[in-house]
Write a protein that holds these residues in place. Structure first.
Motif, short mmCIF file in Angstrom:
data_model
loop_
_atom_site.label_atom_id
_atom_site.label_comp_id
_atom_site.label_asym_id
_atom_site.label_seq_id
_atom_site.Cartn_x
_atom_site.Cartn_y
_atom_site.Cartn_z
N SER A 185 -3.98 -28.88 -59.14
CA SER A 185 -3.72 -29.08 -57.71
C SER A 185 -3.05 -30.42 -57.43
N TYR A 216 0.59 -30.02 -58.31
CA TYR A 216 1.26 -29.20 -57.30
C TYR A 216 1.55 -30.01 -56.04
N VAL A 265 2.87 -20.60 -55.54
CA VAL A 265 2.18 -20.77 -54.26
C VAL A 265 2.89 -19.97 -53.16
N ARG A 278 1.00 -17.08 -51.10
CA ARG A 278 0.96 -17.04 -49.63
C ARG A 278 1.52 -15.73 -49.09
N LEU A 290 -5.74 -21.22 -52.85
CA LEU A 290 -4.72 -21.85 -52.03
C LEU A 290 -5.27 -23.11 -51.36
N LEU A 341 -5.52 -25.79 -54.05
CA LEU A 341 -4.21 -26.32 -54.42
C LEU A 341 -3.67 -27.27 -53.35
N ASN A 342 -3.99 -27.00 -52.10
CA ASN A 342 -3.52 -27.85 -51.01
C ASN A 342 -4.43 -29.03 -50.74
#
Length: 170
Positions: A10, A13, A80, A84, A122, A125-126
């Protein structure tokens, strides 16, 4: 199209996403200014030429980005975006899928379980925590219990968008 959850770092990314966002914004500014300057110097000062220059800068930046997006160093970003896209596709069917889960539909159970795993990944990762509201946690617990009762594995790592076709007609 079959999509499989993958493990990505993460922090790596987020670092790449920040760098790419800054680079794309910089390119848009430079291309927009360049095209605006060329248009106004050629055809004279006009607000419309400035606006057209910005639009041309946006198109040039988009074209460059479309070419670069298939590069190997963009793998995390591509992943990603696809994640999404699939989560968005599933979210449109959630009410129907949740109803089918109540009826022990295994395809719906797999899709909703994948959706939960994808949303959690998600968020991670963010750099956010996965959803922790009561309804989300209750649904995750319910799905886990239902999967266990049906003898299904706890996690679903793959999603085939063709599986949603059965729920379009519902």
């Amino acid at each position: 199209m079959v999509f499989t959850l993958e493990q990505h770092d993460s922090s790596k990314y987020r670092r790449k996403a920040r760098m790419i966002s800054i680079a794309m914004a910089g390119q848009l500014v430079i291309f927009g200014m360049l095209f605006s300057m060329l248009l106004t110097s050629t055809f004279g000062n006009s607000l419309w030429f400035y606006a057209l220059g910005i639009v041309l800068g946006l198109l040039a930046t988009s074209a460059l980005f479309a070419v670069l997006r298939e590069r190997p160093w963009m793998a995390e970003m591509r992943y990603v975006w696809q994640l999404r896209q699939h989560l968005s596709q599933i979210s449109g069917f959630l009410p129907t899928l949740r109803g089918a889960v109540e009826e022990d539909n295994r395809a719906a159970l797999d899709i909703v379980t994948f959706y939960h795993a994808g949303v959690a990944q998600l968020a991670t990762l963010n750099g956010r925590t996965p959803p922790e509201d009561a309804a989300w946690l209750a649904e995750a617990k319910y799905l886990a219990e239902k999967r266990e009762a049906l003898g299904l594995p706890a996690r679903v790592e793959r999603f085939d968008s063709q599986d949603l076709q059965a729920f379009k007609r519902s």
